[in-house]
Design an enzyme around this catalytic site. Sequence first.
Site, PDB file in Angstrom:
ATOM      1  N   ASP A   1      43.346  44.266  32.731  1.00 40.76           N
ATOM      2  CA  ASP A   1      44.467  45.139  33.108  1.00 40.76           C
ATOM      3  C   ASP A   1      45.662  44.349  33.606  1.00 40.76           C
ATOM      4  O   ASP A   1      46.640  44.917  34.083  1.00 40.76           O
ATOM      5  CB  ASP A   1      44.026  46.146  34.179  1.00 40.76           C
ATOM      6  CG  ASP A   1      43.504  45.474  35.445  1.00 40.76           C
ATOM      7  OD1 ASP A   1      43.468  44.229  35.475  1.00 40.76           O
ATOM      8  OD2 ASP A   1      43.141  46.191  36.390  1.00 40.76           O
TER       9      ASP A   1
ATOM     10  N   ASP B   1      44.306  38.599  35.381  1.00 42.62           N
ATOM     11  CA  ASP B   1      43.819  38.112  34.087  1.00 42.62           C
ATOM     12  C   ASP B   1      44.891  37.450  33.243  1.00 42.62           C
ATOM     13  O   ASP B   1      44.624  37.090  32.108  1.00 42.62           O
ATOM     14  CB  ASP B   1      43.218  39.281  33.290  1.00 42.62           C
ATOM     15  CG  ASP B   1      42.273  40.122  34.129  1.00 42.62           C
ATOM     16  OD1 ASP B   1      41.413  39.519  34.780  1.00 42.62           O
ATOM     17  OD2 ASP B   1      42.407  41.351  34.143  1.00 42.62           O
TER      18      ASP B   1
ATOM     19  N   ASP C   1      37.446  42.200  31.911  1.00 40.20           N
ATOM     20  CA  ASP C   1      37.558  42.384  33.351  1.00 40.20           C
ATOM     21  C   ASP C   1      36.787  43.666  33.681  1.00 40.20           C
ATOM     22  O   ASP C   1      36.527  44.485  32.796  1.00 40.20           O
ATOM     23  CB  ASP C   1      39.038  42.508  33.734  1.00 40.20           C
ATOM     24  CG  ASP C   1      39.231  42.718  35.219  1.00 40.20           C
ATOM     25  OD1 ASP C   1      38.472  42.124  36.007  1.00 40.20           O
ATOM     26  OD2 ASP C   1      40.126  43.500  35.591  1.00 40.20           O
TER      27      ASP C   1
END
Length: 1178
Positions: free
Chosen positions: A844, A848, A477
């Site tokens: 984080d 995700d 990410d």
Amino acid sequence: MAENHAVLNQGEENEMEIFGYKSERWRKVLCLVGYLFSLGFLKLLFYWRPELDVWCHCVPCNLAGADTVLLRTTGELKDYIKKLVIQVNLHRTTKSGCPVISDENSIIYKSIMEPEGKVRYIQVQKIRYVWIHSESKFIKIGALEEDLSCSDIHSKYGFGLTKEEQKVRQQICGLNTITVKIIPVWKLLSKEVFNPFYVFQAYSLSVWIATSYLEYSIAILLMTILSIAATVYNLRKQSIKLNKMSTSYNSILVLLLHKNAELEEVQSQSLVPGDVIVLGGNKLYLPCDAILISGSCTANEAMLTGESVPVTKTPLPNIINSTPWMVHSGDDYKKHVLYCGTEVIQTKRNSQDLVKAVVLQTGFNTAKGDLVRAILYNKPMNVKLHREAVRFLLVIMAFALFGVIYSAAVHKKNGASVHDIVVMSLLLLAASVNAALPASITISLLHGQIRLKKLGIFCISPQRINLAGQLNLICFDKTGTLTEDILDLYGVLPCEKNCFQDMILFTSSNTLCWSPLLQAMASCHSLIRLDGQVQGDPMDLKMFDGTGWELGDYTTQIKEDGPSNSCTMVKPGPSASKAPVEGILILHQFPFASSLQRMSVITRVIGESNMALFMKGAPEMVVRFCKPETVPNRFCKELDYYTVQGFRVIGLAYRSLQEKGLPKFSDIDRDVVECDLTFLGLLVLENRLKPETNSALQELIEANIRVVMVTGDNLQTAVTVGKKSGMIPSNTSIIMLEACEPEKDIPASVTWKSFTESQTNGNHSKAKSQINTGEGWINIPTILGNFHFAITGKSYQVLSQYFSNLLPKILLNGTIFARMTPKQKSNLVDELQKLDYFVGMCGDGANDCGALKIAHTGISLSELEASVASPFTSKIPNIECVPLLMKEGRNTLATSFAVFKFLTTFQLIGIVCILFLFWKQTLLGNYQYLMQDLAINITVALTMSLNYPAPKLASYRPPGQLISPPLLLSIFMHLAFTLIVQATAFCLLQQQPWFNENDVFSACLPLNYSTGNVTVREHAYAENYYTTTMFPVTGFHLIIVEIVFAKGRPFRQPLYTNYILSIMIILQVAAYLFLLFADIGALYTTMELVCTPYYWRVNILIMVLVLFMVSYIAEMWFIENRKLWLWIKRRFNYKSKSQYRQLQRKLQKDPEWPPQNRTDYAAPITEKESEQTIVTVM
């Protein structure tokens, strides 16, 4: 499809086939007899293979009459699950036949079998499935039907349920609880003990005890107990943690609205889908998933997203249509849903109506329940490795069975008793699998887990550590992972009269003047004041702080003669520039959704009647809603100018609204008001890379690991971050893909735009498409050529739908995936896995979670509850944890293979020794075996995994297959060595002049000794020249194998850094040398050894020294010689069977790949065509 066979959860991740069976009494009786005659082994077999249990107890029948069902997963593993069909009689106060359930189209209504009032269901992985007789299938229960429209939600369920209907629904759906019971220790223990490896170990222990080999039996038993205890302790600890997580807020008081408008405070356990709960002013943790139907509220969804940011929820509009409410709301449906486990921190009424929500899902059907189930029933990953291990051990057992036949024949020939033949045969079979194997692998994983914990990386699934060692592609990410969480406000680029003005930089002394742009920055956000502090999205906070305004609450009448409402107000603060207004009221909010890439608010200046709508979001999205004449011609150039530098850019726009004719805010469709906007300008924020990002990525790239960025940010910004971080080297081509959906007569298209960076050196191709491993240049296995694809989520979706045959080719070189939704992130990871990549995901936790769960190795940088579903959680707040995890993964994987090789070779050396000694009707003594087993076998099992990982990632991965040529060759090479050495020693011994099978004490006596002067005692069974010779030969060979297999580099630190193992090896060698050359009669008697001439002992030492040199050279210069194996592969034209490798080879032969600066169109698929036709337009 046959009636006894159906598919459960078709198309979903947990899809299963279901088969109907009916139990028969006579079969049960036969199985009971089988249990007795097999001494319980048949029952154990049924425990391992539930399908055999069902097939033996039941006969196939249709699902309608089944009392037992057999479920089979449709994945690679094909697991079977046995479930009993449960039948309940409903307790109703109304007469049978009278409709208690108001909605005749609901699953609950269809599940009731009249006139008996019965319901049949099965419980699978915590989810209940009811039998629908009219459709002849089992359907999931515990949630409202997906085909309900917005008006259905309001009209059928908006006023609550009757108490009678609520009671019936509760009996069918079950309690609204997410309960994961703490597994009792005895259950965890029995599950471990009944593992096939431990069952075989129990058999081995029984044989050893029967042959009086008590010392080693006790040692193995203690080691096994410690191993099982450690595993049970970890599982128990995880079970307690999961229990606390699942049962939190399981039983709280909620305000329930009944159909007669009565409000009742009830326990949340009694809630059912269709109930209406009333949300008050106090904070509340939601005990279910619910659809907000009136009022608005703010929720903290940290449990769900891993990001502790308040999220605004708006009511589902009461629009009369037949479109399912989720379809109508699109990807934005989540703004209407309150999720189980999230905290409602603020509520606001619309007019005098209550803040109400309809219960959507209960129990394990909820978002939190799904999270818990993902942990309980996570997808098995290393299926192939497990199968290979079982097959390999079966081959070893087959070799041992040959030895059993040989043993029986030899003992029979020599006239041994039946008892001795059986005992010796069972002993040889017990030697086929090393009893320390299961405990050794467990200890290896536990050591890896402990080392990771010291680094601040926590693991909930130790088996995944080995998978981390096989990763060759990592998805990252961007925001909060590669870059800092907090954005810095850089400036704003205003737009007036279709032209951009000068950039206004934000400094402590520079504030914006009163203008629509300032109003947009001050009001277009989702910030709230909670406990005296302004809270919300970090970007919103930065933007709002830049205005110098303040946030507060205000009570007003939205419409004349209407009720008073509380809303958020923003007003100029002490540091703000003067404004001719008291403040701005934020009357309604259309929350931000990652799929929509925008948010907007309806506001009104205090004292004015007209309203305004302000929008902010992705610039390319915002301008779609603006009047073209208000968008500057230089829009794209200015946007690219800032995004190329890595800035995060936000577009701002507004329009005026007339109060007259405006419907209730709760019923407003955002598409109606989000149009004809005036473009206001661009807000520019700086998102810096984390200091550790470049070095960590460089380490991965040098180790031949492919790195990919998957972000929700702007494509150009992501590309720039990719360049700055080193993901995209400075001298490579970037090909941006833009795919468009079909429109009218124009088919779906994909445009390829190539951008080449200036080259900084002449070594263009070799620098980036190849890597120097220290052994020469090798091709990066995941990079084809010197180019990288960059693509947006929208284009990715179009490619998936209309260019499915093109997508795998793009994924080979896809490096930047921008504007990706959480669902698209998960899909991307899945597609990469289909190409046989071992995929890691680092994020984080914000958007995700799905990708973290589905990846082979998910690493969450968030410690919030949502990250629990991720196999790994890191306290290190940056991507440095990724190479650390990979190093440990490679170390643990290499160690596991080394332990497996050693323990297997240990058994083979022992079996060969037994076969030679059985020929002469003898066997090593108990203390001789004890020295081998305790001093060598147990030592390796306990200490070989103490090596720390190598400080640098190697440019290649450790082997991931047990059945691979190097590993098999290594084992069989050492088998050949032991055959040669033992055969040589065995034959040479019999040729010595002092050798005498009957007189074993005369070898060290003078040649002319007199038997009258020597007292000759009866020698023991194992006391002879054969055992005295074979004992040191096999012992030294085991030490040699231990040294050879315990090597360090390239994945582990050198052997000498493992101080305990190194010291133990020195002690082992010293002990064997002492026993070989010592002439201590009492010691020899105890060890069942006899004295032999010194020259013979020297010969034994020479043999083992030669064996050491040959073994070491063969292992290091042949088995571990990577250059040699690469040459052999090229010589025999061996090609990798991985999907991405095959596709890579195919594309290397395609002169037109990659396409550049052209547009391809998808032609429709005809019946004769198996692939899409692509039409190219240059």
